[in-house]
Design a protein around this motif. Structure first.
Motif, PDB file in Angstrom:
ATOM      1  N   MET A   1       0.844  -1.178   0.000  1.00 20.78           N
ATOM      2  CA  MET A   1       0.000   0.000   0.000  1.00 20.78           C
ATOM      3  C   MET A   1       0.887   1.238   0.000  1.00 20.78           C
ATOM      4  SD  MET A   1      -2.946   0.941   2.674  1.00 20.78           S
ATOM      5  CE  MET A   1      -3.909   2.373   2.474  1.00 20.78           C
ATOM      6  N   ALA A   2       0.496   2.196  -0.783  1.00 17.85           N
ATOM      7  CA  ALA A   2       1.245   3.443  -0.877  1.00 17.85           C
ATOM      8  C   ALA A   2       1.034   4.277   0.382  1.00 17.85           C
ATOM      9  CB  ALA A   2       0.792   4.216  -2.104  1.00 17.85           C
ATOM     10  N   PRO A   3       1.981   5.143   0.711  1.00 20.78           N
ATOM     11  CA  PRO A   3       1.807   6.010   1.881  1.00 20.78           C
ATOM     12  C   PRO A   3       0.679   7.011   1.653  1.00 20.78           C
ATOM     13  CG  PRO A   3       3.763   6.637   0.651  1.00 20.78           C
ATOM     14  CD  PRO A   3       3.233   5.369   0.023  1.00 20.78           C
ATOM     15  N   TYR A   4       0.085   7.475   2.751  1.00 20.49           N
ATOM     16  CA  TYR A   4      -0.990   8.459   2.673  1.00 20.49           C
ATOM     17  C   TYR A   4      -0.468   9.725   2.016  1.00 20.49           C
ATOM     18  CZ  TYR A   4      -4.452  11.881   4.217  1.00 20.49           C
ATOM     19  OH  TYR A   4      -5.383  12.884   4.268  1.00 20.49           O
ATOM     20  N   ASN A   5      -1.141  10.155   0.980  1.00 24.79           N
ATOM     21  CA  ASN A   5      -0.756  11.352   0.246  1.00 24.79           C
ATOM     22  C   ASN A   5      -1.983  12.251   0.150  1.00 24.79           C
ATOM     23  OD1 ASN A   5       0.303  13.272  -1.418  1.00 24.79           O
ATOM     24  ND2 ASN A   5       0.620  11.934  -3.167  1.00 24.79           N
ATOM     25  N   PRO A   6      -2.066  13.292   1.004  1.00 24.64           N
ATOM     26  CA  PRO A   6      -3.287  14.093   1.062  1.00 24.64           C
ATOM     27  C   PRO A   6      -3.471  15.084  -0.084  1.00 24.64           C
ATOM     28  CG  PRO A   6      -1.701  14.935   2.617  1.00 24.64           C
ATOM     29  CD  PRO A   6      -1.090  13.698   2.014  1.00 24.64           C
ATOM     30  N   LEU A  37      -7.472   2.166  -4.394  1.00 26.91           N
ATOM     31  CA  LEU A  37      -6.342   1.548  -3.702  1.00 26.91           C
ATOM     32  C   LEU A  37      -5.537   2.550  -2.878  1.00 26.91           C
ATOM     33  CD1 LEU A  37      -4.575  -0.923  -3.140  1.00 26.91           C
ATOM     34  CD2 LEU A  37      -3.258  -0.322  -5.171  1.00 26.91           C
ATOM     35  N   ASP A  38      -5.209   3.695  -3.420  1.00 30.28           N
ATOM     36  CA  ASP A  38      -4.375   4.682  -2.732  1.00 30.28           C
ATOM     37  C   ASP A  38      -5.183   5.839  -2.154  1.00 30.28           C
ATOM     38  OD1 ASP A  38      -2.103   3.224  -3.423  1.00 30.28           O
ATOM     39  OD2 ASP A  38      -1.939   4.258  -5.344  1.00 30.28           O
ATOM     40  N   VAL A  39      -6.455   5.598  -1.862  1.00 29.83           N
ATOM     41  CA  VAL A  39      -7.350   6.664  -1.421  1.00 29.83           C
ATOM     42  C   VAL A  39      -7.870   6.350  -0.020  1.00 29.83           C
ATOM     43  CG1 VAL A  39      -9.525   7.835  -1.937  1.00 29.83           C
ATOM     44  CG2 VAL A  39      -8.026   7.130  -3.803  1.00 29.83           C
ATOM     45  N   THR A  40      -7.846   7.359   0.861  1.00 31.59           N
ATOM     46  CA  THR A  40      -8.424   7.171   2.194  1.00 31.59           C
ATOM     47  C   THR A  40      -9.687   8.002   2.398  1.00 31.59           C
ATOM     48  OG1 THR A  40      -6.986   8.870   3.128  1.00 31.59           O
ATOM     49  CG2 THR A  40      -6.216   6.590   3.255  1.00 31.59           C
ATOM     50  N   VAL A 104     -13.585   2.738   6.304  1.00 30.46           N
ATOM     51  CA  VAL A 104     -12.497   2.279   5.448  1.00 30.46           C
ATOM     52  C   VAL A 104     -13.075   2.100   4.054  1.00 30.46           C
ATOM     53  CG1 VAL A 104     -10.908   0.389   4.981  1.00 30.46           C
ATOM     54  CG2 VAL A 104     -11.314   1.130   7.335  1.00 30.46           C
ATOM     55  N   LEU A 105     -12.416   2.678   3.070  1.00 27.93           N
ATOM     56  CA  LEU A 105     -12.876   2.533   1.690  1.00 27.93           C
ATOM     57  C   LEU A 105     -12.310   1.250   1.107  1.00 27.93           C
ATOM     58  CD1 LEU A 105     -12.305   6.198   0.490  1.00 27.93           C
ATOM     59  CD2 LEU A 105     -14.478   5.121   1.083  1.00 27.93           C
ATOM     60  N   PRO A 106     -13.128   0.446   0.455  1.00 30.63           N
ATOM     61  CA  PRO A 106     -12.626  -0.767  -0.185  1.00 30.63           C
ATOM     62  C   PRO A 106     -11.882  -0.423  -1.478  1.00 30.63           C
ATOM     63  CG  PRO A 106     -14.949  -0.535  -0.612  1.00 30.63           C
ATOM     64  CD  PRO A 106     -14.572   0.596   0.297  1.00 30.63           C
ATOM     65  N   ARG A 107     -11.421  -1.427  -2.181  1.00 31.45           N
ATOM     66  CA  ARG A 107     -10.611  -1.213  -3.378  1.00 31.45           C
ATOM     67  C   ARG A 107     -11.405  -0.614  -4.536  1.00 31.45           C
ATOM     68  NH1 ARG A 107      -5.958  -3.675  -6.206  1.00 31.45           N
ATOM     69  NH2 ARG A 107      -5.727  -2.226  -7.946  1.00 31.45           N
ATOM     70  N   TRP A 108     -12.656  -1.046  -4.740  1.00 31.30           N
ATOM     71  CA  TRP A 108     -13.400  -0.674  -5.946  1.00 31.30           C
ATOM     72  C   TRP A 108     -14.702   0.036  -5.617  1.00 31.30           C
ATOM     73  CZ3 TRP A 108     -10.200  -1.177  -9.773  1.00 31.30           C
ATOM     74  CH2 TRP A 108      -9.262  -2.216  -9.763  1.00 31.30           C
ATOM     75  N   CYS A 109     -15.078   0.966  -6.492  1.00 37.05           N
ATOM     76  CA  CYS A 109     -16.356   1.665  -6.333  1.00 37.05           C
ATOM     77  C   CYS A 109     -16.882   2.077  -7.700  1.00 37.05           C
ATOM     78  CB  CYS A 109     -16.200   2.887  -5.427  1.00 37.05           C
ATOM     79  SG  CYS A 109     -15.413   4.306  -6.196  1.00 37.05           S
ATOM     80  N   ARG A 110     -18.085   2.613  -7.686  1.00 37.72           N
ATOM     81  CA  ARG A 110     -18.679   3.246  -8.869  1.00 37.72           C
ATOM     82  C   ARG A 110     -19.507   4.426  -8.387  1.00 37.72           C
ATOM     83  NH1 ARG A 110     -22.871  -1.652 -10.052  1.00 37.72           N
ATOM     84  NH2 ARG A 110     -24.253  -1.223  -8.303  1.00 37.72           N
ATOM     85  N   LEU A 129     -15.894  12.669  -8.701  1.00 38.18           N
ATOM     86  CA  LEU A 129     -15.402  11.977  -7.517  1.00 38.18           C
ATOM     87  C   LEU A 129     -13.936  12.337  -7.363  1.00 38.18           C
ATOM     88  CD1 LEU A 129     -16.031   9.981  -5.207  1.00 38.18           C
ATOM     89  CD2 LEU A 129     -15.176   8.170  -6.731  1.00 38.18           C
ATOM     90  N   THR A 130     -13.632  12.980  -6.247  1.00 35.70           N
ATOM     91  CA  THR A 130     -12.265  13.399  -5.941  1.00 35.70           C
ATOM     92  C   THR A 130     -11.778  12.585  -4.760  1.00 35.70           C
ATOM     93  OG1 THR A 130     -12.783  15.630  -6.705  1.00 35.70           O
ATOM     94  CG2 THR A 130     -10.820  15.388  -5.339  1.00 35.70           C
ATOM     95  N   GLY A 131     -10.523  12.156  -4.794  1.00 33.20           N
ATOM     96  CA  GLY A 131      -9.965  11.375  -3.700  1.00 33.20           C
ATOM     97  C   GLY A 131      -8.634  11.926  -3.241  1.00 33.20           C
ATOM     98  N   ARG A 132      -8.261  11.538  -2.022  1.00 31.71           N
ATOM     99  CA  ARG A 132      -6.943  11.886  -1.495  1.00 31.71           C
ATOM    100  C   ARG A 132      -6.425  10.780  -0.624  1.00 31.71           C
ATOM    101  NH1 ARG A 132      -8.074  16.107   3.475  1.00 31.71           N
ATOM    102  NH2 ARG A 132      -9.323  14.654   4.633  1.00 31.71           N
TER     103      ARG A 132
END
Length: 132
Positions: A1-6, A37-40, A104-110, A129-132
């Motif tokens: 898993m990648a590090p948290y990147n806000p 995957l890289d989104v919190t 906790v967000l899972p791997r996949w969404c729509r 849809l914006t993620g960080r």
């Protein structure tokens, strides 16, 4: 898993999906799932710049997530329903979002949207849809 990147980034956008910007029926982001995957945290925005028409038109957007077994969980986050336009609504979800309950967000969404009413038209619609 990648590090948290806000740093925020666009995960999906109605305009760039080729689905058009005038909404007259319900739909979703399509068969290509959105990778979290890289989104919190995510922010789902719904904006309609044009004047809606039809009888009792309604529009809302939602985030559906998929568990590791492929089961869909609809509406884990959804915007307030728009009943007239121009108007806007948004919702956030994720580990750092206390107001809607941290999740906790899972791997996949729509992304999905629901259009209601008789002959509804929402011109110049934007769903992102914006993620960080």
């Amino acid at each position: 898993m990648a590090p948290y990147n806000p740093v925020p980034r666009t995960l999906w956008d109605l305009a760039s999906s080729g689905l058009g910007t005038t909404l007259t029926a319900s739909g979703n982001s399509g068969t290509t799932l959105i990778d979290l995957l890289d989104v919190t945290d995510v922010w789902l925005s719904l904006y309609v710049a044009g004047t809606s028409t039809g009888t009792s038109p309604t529009l809302l957007a939602q985030l559906d997530v998929q568990d590791p077994d492929g089961n869909w969980f609809p509406q884990v986050a959804k915007t307030a329903q728009l009943t007239s336009a121009p108007n806007y609504s948004s919702v956030s979800a994720g580990l750092h979002i206390a107001s809607t309950g941290s999740m906790v967000l899972p791997r996949w969404c729509r992304v999905a949207w629901t259009v209601g009413g008789t002959s509804p038209v929402f011109p110049q619609a934007s769903i992102c849809l914006t993620g960080r």
